[in-house]
Design a protein around this motif. Sequence first.
Motif, PDB file in Angstrom:
ATOM      1  N   ASN A  50       0.824  -1.216   0.000  1.00 41.80           N
ATOM      2  CA  ASN A  50       0.000   0.000   0.000  1.00 41.80           C
ATOM      3  C   ASN A  50       0.855   1.263   0.000  1.00 41.80           C
ATOM      4  O   ASN A  50       0.528   2.243  -0.671  1.00 41.80           O
ATOM      5  N   ASN A  51       1.942   1.236   0.760  1.00 43.02           N
ATOM      6  CA  ASN A  51       2.838   2.386   0.790  1.00 43.02           C
ATOM      7  C   ASN A  51       3.365   2.671  -0.612  1.00 43.02           C
ATOM      8  O   ASN A  51       3.241   3.783  -1.125  1.00 43.02           O
ATOM      9  N   ARG A  52       3.905   1.638  -1.221  1.00 42.22           N
ATOM     10  CA  ARG A  52       4.539   1.846  -2.539  1.00 42.22           C
ATOM     11  C   ARG A  52       3.515   2.168  -3.610  1.00 42.22           C
ATOM     12  O   ARG A  52       3.718   3.037  -4.450  1.00 42.22           O
ATOM     13  N   MET A  53       2.381   1.460  -3.586  1.00 47.09           N
ATOM     14  CA  MET A  53       1.363   1.712  -4.614  1.00 47.09           C
ATOM     15  C   MET A  53       0.803   3.127  -4.486  1.00 47.09           C
ATOM     16  O   MET A  53       0.683   3.853  -5.479  1.00 47.09           O
ATOM     17  N   SER A  54       0.471   3.515  -3.282  1.00 47.06           N
ATOM     18  CA  SER A  54      -0.107   4.829  -3.070  1.00 47.06           C
ATOM     19  C   SER A  54       0.853   5.921  -3.560  1.00 47.06           C
ATOM     20  O   SER A  54       0.436   6.871  -4.227  1.00 47.06           O
ATOM     21  N   ASN A  55       2.133   5.754  -3.266  1.00 45.01           N
ATOM     22  CA  ASN A  55       3.105   6.764  -3.679  1.00 45.01           C
ATOM     23  C   ASN A  55       3.244   6.833  -5.196  1.00 45.01           C
ATOM     24  O   ASN A  55       3.311   7.922  -5.765  1.00 45.01           O
ATOM     25  N   ARG A  56       3.277   5.673  -5.844  1.00 43.03           N
ATOM     26  CA  ARG A  56       3.382   5.660  -7.316  1.00 43.03           C
ATOM     27  C   ARG A  56       2.170   6.350  -7.935  1.00 43.03           C
ATOM     28  O   ARG A  56       2.293   7.130  -8.870  1.00 43.03           O
ATOM     29  N   GLY A 231       2.025  -6.319  -8.811  1.00 39.83           N
ATOM     30  CA  GLY A 231       2.793  -6.814  -9.963  1.00 39.83           C
ATOM     31  C   GLY A 231       2.317  -6.167 -11.268  1.00 39.83           C
ATOM     32  O   GLY A 231       3.126  -5.799 -12.123  1.00 39.83           O
ATOM     33  N   ARG A 232       1.005  -6.005 -11.393  1.00 33.77           N
ATOM     34  CA  ARG A 232       0.470  -5.373 -12.614  1.00 33.77           C
ATOM     35  C   ARG A 232       0.955  -3.927 -12.707  1.00 33.77           C
ATOM     36  O   ARG A 232       1.307  -3.443 -13.775  1.00 33.77           O
ATOM     37  N   LYS A 236       3.719  -2.132 -15.521  1.00 35.09           N
ATOM     38  CA  LYS A 236       3.423  -0.931 -16.318  1.00 35.09           C
ATOM     39  C   LYS A 236       4.412   0.197 -16.013  1.00 35.09           C
ATOM     40  O   LYS A 236       4.882   0.892 -16.918  1.00 35.09           O
ATOM     41  N   LEU A 237       4.736   0.388 -14.736  1.00 34.54           N
ATOM     42  CA  LEU A 237       5.553   1.552 -14.351  1.00 34.54           C
ATOM     43  C   LEU A 237       7.013   1.218 -14.079  1.00 34.54           C
ATOM     44  O   LEU A 237       7.813   2.109 -13.859  1.00 34.54           O
ATOM     45  N   GLY A 238       7.339  -0.070 -14.055  1.00 37.54           N
ATOM     46  CA  GLY A 238       8.686  -0.478 -13.633  1.00 37.54           C
ATOM     47  C   GLY A 238       8.724  -0.610 -12.113  1.00 37.54           C
ATOM     48  O   GLY A 238       7.844  -0.085 -11.429  1.00 37.54           O
ATOM     49  N   LYS A 239       9.779  -1.289 -11.615  1.00 41.71           N
ATOM     50  CA  LYS A 239       9.859  -1.519 -10.152  1.00 41.71           C
ATOM     51  C   LYS A 239      10.216  -0.235  -9.428  1.00 41.71           C
ATOM     52  O   LYS A 239      10.892   0.609  -9.955  1.00 41.71           O
TER      53      LYS A 239
END
Length: 239
Positions: A50-56, A231-232, A236-239
């Motif tokens: 959630n931390n990483r997804m929200s920031n992206r 993962g999806r 799309k955005l890279g790691k």
Amino acid sequence: MEKKEQLYEGKAKKVFKTDDPEKLIVSYKDDATAFNGLKKGTIAGKGVINNRMSNRLMKLLEREGVPTHLVEELSERETLVKRVSIVPLEVIVRNISAGSFAKRYGVEEGIVFKSPTIEYSYKNDALGDPLLNRYHALALGLATEAELDTIERYSFKVNEVLSAFWRDCGVTLVDFKLEFGRLSDGTVVLADEISPDTCRLWDSVTKEKLDKDRFRRDLGGVEDAYKEIMGRLEKKLGK
Ligand code: TMP
């Protein structure tokens, strides 16, 4: 940036002060709740996702003209954000019938709306976050008319940007909840998080649920769904 005392602990995050009065550190937990805290559990690895997804996603939104509280990701679970005072409204945008909408209006899930809907809940756990309209929000002094206009404009913009983004990932953005906050100068920015906890995300082809509904409804495969949706995004955005 020095992490200082804890300011607040919510259901899914902790918030800490820093040496800058205008900045806070948010720390994402693996704890999960549903039905106003009645159901409790843990989703292993959720805090990191959630931390990483929200920031992206917030970075994406910033580029598209929606200001957010994001400053910078500090670690797997921690992010530096601008200090805001939260507007006590949950703003829910829906593209497809599901959840409380389907229940309240007695319709099946999966009806695709001609145009998106917006609704507000009063962020108040003691009252069970009751639904309210714009006039109620004004009457209760929860936000000004100008703030509600801004919130609505940003919310539909978020829907446009994120619907297109997830479509490219083979995912349908069914609905989501946003929270906004005011900076010390009064500017309204998007706050809280955008994650599988706060969005309904269905595989575009199979309609498989890739979000917190797997936890809310005891569907199993909760951790795998969070990993799959992350993962999806990374594909799309890279790691
Ligand atoms: P609902 O259909 O249960 O009203 O939920 C609408 C959206 O809001 C869904 O994407 C899940 C999200 N949501 C939250 O983020 N927090 C909440 O407390 C609730 C009830 C829903």
